[in-house]
Design a protein around this motif. Structure first.
Motif, short mmCIF file in Angstrom:
data_model
loop_
_atom_site.label_atom_id
_atom_site.label_comp_id
_atom_site.label_asym_id
_atom_site.label_seq_id
_atom_site.Cartn_x
_atom_site.Cartn_y
_atom_site.Cartn_z
N SER A 1 0.82 -1.21 0.00
CA SER A 1 0.00 0.00 0.00
C SER A 1 0.86 1.27 0.00
N LYS B 1 1.93 2.95 -3.31
CA LYS B 1 0.97 3.81 -4.01
C LYS B 1 1.16 5.28 -3.64
N TYR C 1 5.77 6.04 -5.51
CA TYR C 1 5.28 5.68 -6.84
C TYR C 1 6.03 6.43 -7.95
N GLN D 1 5.70 0.51 -11.86
CA GLN D 1 4.42 1.22 -11.69
C GLN D 1 3.26 0.39 -12.20
N VAL E 1 2.48 -2.25 -9.52
CA VAL E 1 1.79 -1.70 -8.37
C VAL E 1 0.32 -1.46 -8.69
N ASP E 2 0.06 -0.98 -9.91
CA ASP E 2 -1.33 -0.69 -10.31
C ASP E 2 -2.22 -1.92 -10.26
#
Length: 205
Positions: free
Chosen positions: A182, A185, A190, A198, A201-202
């Motif tokens: 978390s 983000k 990020y 990236q 993570v998305d």
């Protein structure tokens, strides 16, 4: 032999994406699309000198890209000033992997496993007993920059047991640490992630 003279696996772009009918940007986790693209890669891969492949967007270099997970944490690393790949200095990355080398007598899935295991072993110290499972997450494609145009990432996650210990081997070149998924983000983290990270993570957070 310099690293640009290394022979690596490549696949004609037109074959990977079936004449652009399967092209995507970012991460694709659709099982049917992944199956089609992987079948095309398996059928059409060959070898090319790395220096030539890096300059020729008519070919895609398949790259294993493995994220290390431990419960709600992801192992993040940063390339230090002493390491190579100056374009990635001060960038954060989640994926371990690299260019693939051919192995006689093996099909593509076995070559992929061999190269993935080698890359992880070269970069990280992880006890076998701490490994739970390897999970396929999808494929990564980024045609919006010159580096991404010549690569396609085969994205997977190595899930570790709670409390598992991970160490980077090249401490003068790479610094690694655990971060909560978390927290990746958050804008401060990020914005430092390289583009493939990236994308990951998305879909993970």
């Amino acid at each position: 032999m310099g690293k640009m003279d290394e022979m690596i696996l490549v696949v004609p772009r037109e074959n990977v994406f079936a004449n652009e009918t399967l092209t995507f940007q970012g991460v694709n986790s659709d099982g049917e699309t992944i199956g089609k693209i992987m079948a095309h890669i398996e059928r059409h891969f060959s070898e090319m000198r790395r220096g030539d492949a890096e300059e020729d967007p008519a070919f895609k270099q398949p790259i294993p890209y493995v994220v290390i997970k431990r419960e709600d944490e992801i192992f993040v690393y940063e390339r230090l000033e002493g390491g190579g790949e100056t374009r990635l200095h001060n960038k954060l990355s989640l994926g371990f992997g690299g260019h693939m080398n051919f192995a006689e007598g093996l099909d593509f899935s076995d070559i992929l496993k061999l190269n993935t295991d080698r890359e992880l072993d070269e970069e990280l110290q992880i006890e076998e007993s701490d490994k739970e499972k390897m999970v396929t997450l999808g494929l990564i494609n980024d045609d919006e920059n010159s580096v991404g145009k010549v690569h396609i990432g085969i994205l997977s996650a190595l899930e570790l047991k709670p409390g598992a210990h991970v160490e980077v081997k090249e401490k003068e070149q790479i610094a690694g640490r655990w971060m909560k998924a978390s927290d990746l983000k958050e804008k401060s983290a990020y914005d430092r992630l390289e583009s493939w990270s990236q994308f990951v993570v998305d879909i993970l957070v």
